[in-house]
Design a protein around this motif. Sequence first.
Motif, PDB file in Angstrom:
ATOM      1  N   SER A  96       6.159 -14.045 -49.528  1.00  0.00           N
ATOM      2  CA  SER A  96       7.326 -14.670 -48.907  1.00  0.00           C
ATOM      3  C   SER A  96       7.084 -16.154 -48.660  1.00  0.00           C
ATOM      4  N   PHE A  97       6.169 -16.750 -49.433  1.00  0.00           N
ATOM      5  CA  PHE A  97       5.906 -18.185 -49.360  1.00  0.00           C
ATOM      6  C   PHE A  97       5.501 -18.657 -50.746  1.00  0.00           C
ATOM      7  N   SER A  98       5.573 -19.953 -50.966  1.00  0.00           N
ATOM      8  CA  SER A  98       5.168 -20.523 -52.247  1.00  0.00           C
ATOM      9  C   SER A  98       3.644 -20.542 -52.321  1.00  0.00           C
ATOM     10  N   ILE A  99       3.086 -19.908 -53.354  1.00  0.00           N
ATOM     11  CA  ILE A  99       1.628 -19.820 -53.449  1.00  0.00           C
ATOM     12  C   ILE A  99       1.027 -21.159 -53.873  1.00  0.00           C
ATOM     13  N   SER A 100      -0.226 -21.372 -53.525  1.00  0.00           N
ATOM     14  CA  SER A 100      -0.943 -22.561 -53.960  1.00  0.00           C
ATOM     15  C   SER A 100      -1.360 -22.378 -55.410  1.00  0.00           C
ATOM     16  N   GLY A 101      -1.822 -23.439 -56.030  1.00  0.00           N
ATOM     17  CA  GLY A 101      -2.242 -23.377 -57.420  1.00  0.00           C
ATOM     18  C   GLY A 101      -3.682 -22.969 -57.595  1.00  0.00           C
ATOM     19  N   GLN A 102      -4.245 -22.258 -56.615  1.00  0.00           N
ATOM     20  CA  GLN A 102      -5.647 -21.853 -56.679  1.00  0.00           C
ATOM     21  C   GLN A 102      -5.789 -20.358 -56.441  1.00  0.00           C
TER      22      GLN A 102
END
Length: 226
Positions: A40-46
């Motif tokens: 329910s949130f934008s994930i990080s690129g890692q």
Amino acid sequence: MKSQVRGGTRWKRFAVVMVPSVAATAAIGVGLAQGALAASFSISGQEFKVSAQSLEGTNFVQYGSVDTGNNLDGSKLAAPVAVSGFSTAKITKMCQSVVTPKVPFINDSVTLTLEAGTKAAETGKDEDKVIASDIYLDVSDLQADAQFNKIDIGVAAGKLNEFGGKVDGTKPGIQPNTMASPYGFGQRAESATLSNVKQRAWATTAGTFKLPGLHLSLAVGTHECY
């Protein structure tokens, strides 16, 4: 859970995962929900790695989905995941690591490592284990020795917490506030026990997390849990 920091400077790329996760899955294919959003949130690129000596979970559910966010260069990211949920999870000797590449001024990668529940490997006591409740884990790869008790395979994702035509609100279903397809493939079990766990994941959400003996460290270079 994940912690992200955003901004205009290159230092803001040093976003790290601050809470551990471990996931369970049966040794069968998982159907991905078309256009679904798991976390329910934008994930990080890692993506991050987690290892554990063991995980004991109750009321296991799993369904396919997609996490979305941005890569470290700002480009769009969509990652297929197997979303696993538990009412409770007990984790022994947990290690989590995430590597941030090319950190400014250091001119090298930096690895954040988080360890907890290590003492439980010796004592076997629940008070020494990592304890989580109402946990969902978005996983891309898992290796483990697993045992599932009273498992149902092929349940529609929207019916994972429905028994005898009635919804059991005490057991996990599709993660709230997400758009996973209720008609997609799902599976559930009364309990799950995993040992020698190694996994890669994009996100974790939980109602509560208890981390006895927490140790967080940073080191230059790549020093992952496995």
